[in-house]
Design a protein around this motif. Structure first.
Motif, PDB file in Angstrom:
ATOM      1  N   LEU A  33      46.944  38.842  32.006  1.00  0.00           N
ATOM      2  CA  LEU A  33      48.090  39.661  32.157  1.00  0.00           C
ATOM      3  C   LEU A  33      48.119  40.976  32.324  1.00  0.00           C
ATOM      4  O   LEU A  33      48.738  41.810  33.170  1.00  0.00           O
ATOM      5  CB  LEU A  33      48.754  39.429  30.764  1.00  0.00           C
ATOM      6  N   GLY A  34      46.968  41.563  31.853  1.00  0.00           N
ATOM      7  CA  GLY A  34      46.562  43.066  32.282  1.00  0.00           C
ATOM      8  C   GLY A  34      46.105  43.265  33.708  1.00  0.00           C
ATOM      9  O   GLY A  34      46.658  44.137  34.207  1.00  0.00           O
ATOM     10  N   SER A  35      45.416  42.357  34.240  1.00  0.00           N
ATOM     11  CA  SER A  35      44.903  42.559  35.627  1.00  0.00           C
ATOM     12  C   SER A  35      46.169  42.227  36.550  1.00  0.00           C
ATOM     13  O   SER A  35      46.524  42.650  37.731  1.00  0.00           O
ATOM     14  CB  SER A  35      43.859  41.706  36.141  1.00  0.00           C
ATOM     15  N   ALA A  37      49.385  43.001  35.808  1.00  0.00           N
ATOM     16  CA  ALA A  37      50.059  44.338  35.605  1.00  0.00           C
ATOM     17  C   ALA A  37      49.555  45.140  36.743  1.00  0.00           C
ATOM     18  O   ALA A  37      50.258  45.866  37.171  1.00  0.00           O
ATOM     19  CB  ALA A  37      50.166  44.849  34.004  1.00  0.00           C
ATOM     20  N   ILE A  38      48.113  45.297  37.000  1.00  0.00           N
ATOM     21  CA  ILE A  38      47.718  46.306  37.970  1.00  0.00           C
ATOM     22  C   ILE A  38      48.042  45.812  39.124  1.00  0.00           C
ATOM     23  O   ILE A  38      48.337  46.498  40.006  1.00  0.00           O
ATOM     24  CB  ILE A  38      45.957  46.360  37.497  1.00  0.00           C
ATOM     25  N   TYR A  40      50.410  43.953  40.273  1.00  0.00           N
ATOM     26  CA  TYR A  40      51.756  44.199  40.424  1.00  0.00           C
ATOM     27  C   TYR A  40      52.349  45.526  41.034  1.00  0.00           C
ATOM     28  O   TYR A  40      53.260  45.544  41.870  1.00  0.00           O
ATOM     29  CB  TYR A  40      52.599  43.994  38.981  1.00  0.00           C
ATOM     30  N   ILE A  41      51.482  46.490  40.896  1.00  0.00           N
ATOM     31  CA  ILE A  41      51.786  47.930  41.376  1.00  0.00           C
ATOM     32  C   ILE A  41      51.509  47.825  42.827  1.00  0.00           C
ATOM     33  O   ILE A  41      52.097  48.384  43.577  1.00  0.00           O
ATOM     34  CB  ILE A  41      50.811  48.676  40.583  1.00  0.00           C
ATOM     35  N   LEU A  71      56.638  39.434  41.098  1.00  0.00           N
ATOM     36  CA  LEU A  71      56.134  38.822  39.912  1.00  0.00           C
ATOM     37  C   LEU A  71      55.117  37.755  40.062  1.00  0.00           C
ATOM     38  O   LEU A  71      53.869  37.821  39.039  1.00  0.00           O
ATOM     39  CB  LEU A  71      57.118  38.232  38.689  1.00  0.00           C
ATOM     40  N   GLY A  74      51.850  39.165  41.194  1.00  0.00           N
ATOM     41  CA  GLY A  74      51.432  40.147  40.035  1.00  0.00           C
ATOM     42  C   GLY A  74      50.414  38.964  39.179  1.00  0.00           C
ATOM     43  O   GLY A  74      49.259  39.318  38.883  1.00  0.00           O
ATOM     44  N   PHE A  75      51.162  37.763  38.776  1.00  0.00           N
ATOM     45  CA  PHE A  75      50.481  37.043  37.843  1.00  0.00           C
ATOM     46  C   PHE A  75      49.496  36.098  38.642  1.00  0.00           C
ATOM     47  O   PHE A  75      48.336  36.152  38.036  1.00  0.00           O
ATOM     48  CB  PHE A  75      51.556  36.021  37.348  1.00  0.00           C
ATOM     49  N   GLY A  78      46.560  38.399  39.275  1.00  0.00           N
ATOM     50  CA  GLY A  78      45.595  38.759  38.124  1.00  0.00           C
ATOM     51  C   GLY A  78      44.846  37.559  37.698  1.00  0.00           C
ATOM     52  O   GLY A  78      43.530  37.774  37.185  1.00  0.00           O
TER      53      GLY A  78
END
Length: 133
Positions: A33-35, A37-38, A40-41, A71, A74-75, A78
Motif C-alpha cells: 500500500l505504501g509503494s 501510494a507513491i 499512484y502519484i 487506483l 497504483g495498487f 505497488g
C-alpha cells in the motif's frame, strides 16, 4: 521424533512461526500500500507508457473508470515494486518450517526469484503483448 501434527515441529514452535507469519503479512500489505501510494502519484505517466503497445489512446466509458484505472495502476504497481520484499517474507516464513537447521533465509533464492519474476514481466510486456495486439 514426530509430533501429533505429523511434522517434526513442536506445536509451540509452529504457533511462533504462525504468529511471525501474521505480522509478516501485515508488513507485506503495508509495503504494498505504501509503494502503491507513491506509484499512484505517477499513474498518468505509467498509464501513458502502458498504452503504447495499443497504438491508440485508452477510452473510458464510465464516469469513474479513469479514476479506478489510476487506483489499479497504483495498487498493482505497488505490488510489482514490492515483490522482492514479498518474496523475502514468504521465504523467511517457509524456511523455518521445512528446514532442520533453521538458518536465516537465503538471499540468493529471494533475488533469483525476483529477477525471474521481473524478467517474465519484461518478456510479457515487450514480446508477448505487442505480438498479441
Amino acid at each position: 521424533m514426530a509430533f501429533e501434527n505429523g511434522l517434526n515441529i513442536n506445536p509451540k514452535d509452529l504457533m511462533k512461526v504462525l504468529d511471525q507469519a501474521r505480522w509478516m503479512l501485515v508488513k507485506i500489505l503495508l509495503s504494498t500500500l505504501g509503494s502503491g501510494a507513491i506509484i499512484y502519484i505517477f499513474a498518468d505517466s505509467i498509464l501513458a507508457f502502458l498504452q503504447k503497445p495499443l497504438g491508440r489512446p485508452m477510452v473510458f466509458y464510465g464516469v469513474t473508470e479513469a479514476f479506478f484505472a489510476q487506483l489499479k495502476v497504483g495498487f498493482y504497481g505497488g505490488l510489482f515494486v514490492s515483490i522482492p520484499y514479498l518474496f523475502w517474507n514468504i521465504w523467511s516464513i517457509v524456511t523455518p518450517i521445512f528446514s532442520r537447521n533453521r538458518e536465516k533465509p537465503s538471499s540468493l533464492v529471494v533475488w533469483v526469484s525476483a529477477v525471474l519474476f521481473y524478467s517474465g514481466a519484461a518478456i510479457c510486456f515487450f514480446i508477448v503483448l505487442p505480438s498479441g495486439m
